[in-house]
Enzyme design. Structure first.
Site, PDB file in Angstrom:
ATOM      1  N   ARG A  49       0.808  -1.359  -0.083  1.00 30.39           N
ATOM      2  CA  ARG A  49      -0.002  -0.107   0.091  1.00 30.39           C
ATOM      3  C   ARG A  49       0.907   1.181   0.028  1.00 30.39           C
ATOM      4  O   ARG A  49       0.422   2.166   0.515  1.00 30.39           O
ATOM      5  CB  ARG A  49      -1.073   0.038   1.476  1.00 30.39           C
ATOM      6  CG  ARG A  49      -0.138  -0.013   2.502  1.00 30.39           C
ATOM      7  CD  ARG A  49      -1.434  -0.335   3.651  1.00 30.39           C
ATOM      8  NE  ARG A  49      -0.740   0.192   4.993  1.00 30.39           N
ATOM      9  CZ  ARG A  49      -0.504  -0.854   6.044  1.00 30.39           C
ATOM     10  NH1 ARG A  49      -0.786  -2.161   5.744  1.00 30.39           N
ATOM     11  NH2 ARG A  49      -0.076  -0.161   6.925  1.00 30.39           N
ATOM     12  N   ASN A  50       2.167   1.006  -0.344  1.00 32.37           N
ATOM     13  CA  ASN A  50       3.088   1.963  -0.407  1.00 32.37           C
ATOM     14  C   ASN A  50       4.056   1.892  -1.419  1.00 32.37           C
ATOM     15  O   ASN A  50       4.121   1.117  -2.061  1.00 32.37           O
ATOM     16  CB  ASN A  50       4.072   2.046   0.819  1.00 32.37           C
ATOM     17  CG  ASN A  50       3.396   2.189   2.197  1.00 32.37           C
ATOM     18  OD1 ASN A  50       2.752   3.356   2.389  1.00 32.37           O
ATOM     19  ND2 ASN A  50       3.432   1.252   3.148  1.00 32.37           N
TER      20      ASN A  50
END
Ligand SMILES: [Zn+2]
Length: 390
Positions: free
Chosen positions: A200-201
């Site tokens: 998610r990064n």
């Protein structure tokens, strides 16, 4: 005959999305049905079911499945399942719905009709039990607990016919791949062992290191990013995707990586969520999932390797997919390479780590970020994103 792992449960993929004329007819019919609003989490779960990622579920869970999932990580039929997939509504709305009544499920943010559900069951749950089992805490400052505590008093359950996948197919065109589509791409490349890398990064050197370990031991890697709602301050999906593309184009061998996204909203349930992440990656055709430090965790609710240990605690054979358990990664200036606690014997003084908060401050002040931490092609994209925020 496919060489990929079977979908969870051992049968075929079960996408709940209907299309064509049937969909048009159901949409017209839905206009006359009682509307049940879905929270963003419920709506993202619905899209996961629509695309087939939650195979073999056929709708939102009833009481027995909810209870079995919470207590034993098993559905009523014995199939492994680690996190309840449930739909809540207010008491007065639930009271107005009769037995076996069909309702229209509406995304509460967009107002869009997403599905028709036959309400087979209405039940109340012990939220403390759900939270203590799933999140290992009932603290409402935990974002996943807060959502369970804030949801409607009654759960509605029943089979779902999904009519829409919301914004995802258009907003993330090219990135939004359904399990049948990732499987087709893996097969077209002749892959049988495929690892999934959850993110998610944006990916920095430490993530690149983990991804490359997976490429070394599998046929290919699916870099799979979260497209559902994130925490504030997170990098938007399109920026992340460009940063990941820049990394892949410049630092990976062509044909070893497929990048895709999927519509889940994170619960931050740590170890239990790591199991769910593994389960649906199996549906996408992956045989391995990279599980790093504090996978799907938030704050300090979970130990750094709780998400590793839980794979040892569940019955062997409950999933075909296997975890690739990875230790904390960093750059060591003594080793002169990226390493982990398992491969670098040197102390903290030699190790370069930059926290998310510190990294954001560095971008804000245009401080140079060392190439040992992140590739310049990636940093350039992130810097222009932060600059655009003003
Ligand atoms: Zn070292």
């Amino acid at each position: 005959m496919s060489k990929l792992v079977l979908p969870h449960g051992g049968g075929s993929l079960r996408p709940l999305l209907i299309d064509g004329q049937q969909r048009a007819a159901e949409l017209r019919r839905a206009e006359g049905l009682t509307a049940v609003p879905m929270t963003s989490r419920e709506s993202s779960d619905l899209v996961m079911m629509a695309m087939g990622a939650y195979t073999p579920l056929d709708g939102f869970m009833g009481h027995d499945d909810w209870r079995g999932t919470c207590l034993d990580m098993k559905l009523g039929n014995g199939v492994f399942w680690p996190i309840p997939i449930t739909l809540s509504c207010r008491q007065d709305l639930a009271d107005s719905i009769g037995a076996d009544e069909e309702v229209a499920l509406i995304d509460e943010d967009s107002g869009q009709v997403m599905a028709v559900m036959t309400v087979a069951e209405k039940y109340t749950i012990d939220r403390q039990l759900e939270c203590s089992q799933i999140f290992r805490t009932t603290d409402v400052s935990h974002p996943g607990v807060a959502k369970v505590m804030a949801q409607g008093e009654v759960n509605l359950a029943g089979p779902v016919r999904a009519l829409d996948e919301g914004i995802y197919p258009q907003a993330f065109s090219g990135l939004y791949l359904r399990p049948a589509e990732t499987r087709a791409r893996f097969e077209a490349r002749g892959w049988s062992k495929v690892a999934a890398f959850q993110t998610r990064n944006p990916m920095h050197r430490s993530h690149e290191y983990l991804a490359k370990i997976a490429v070394e031991i599998c046929d290919g890697l699916l870099i799979h990013q979260v497209l559902g709602k994130l925490k504030s301050g997170d990098i938007p999906a399109d920026v992340r995707a460009r940063a990941i593309d820049a990394l892949v184009e410049n630092y990976f061998v062509a044909g070893t990586i497929i990048q895709a996204g999927y519509p889940i909203e994170m619960r931050y349930a740590g170890p239990r969520e790591a199991l769910l992440h593994a389960l649906f990656r199996q549906n996408f055709g992956c045989s391995h999932l990279v599980v790093g430090r504090d996978h799907a965790g938030v704050g300090d609710y979970y130990g750094p390797f709780d998400a590793h240990h839980i794979f040892d605690a569940v019955d062997s054979g409950c999933l075909e997919i296997e975890p690739l358990k990875m230790d904390v990664t960093f750059y060591c200036d003594y080793c002169r390479s990226t390493a982990t606690n398992r491969t670098c014997p040197h102390d903290e003084l030699h190790r370069l780590t930059i926290s998310g908060t510190r990294l954001r401050a560095m971008f804000a002040k245009h401080e140079p970020i060392p190439p040992e931490f992140s590739r310049p092609e990636v940093l350039e994209i992130l810097q222009s994103h932060y600059d655009s925020l003003g």
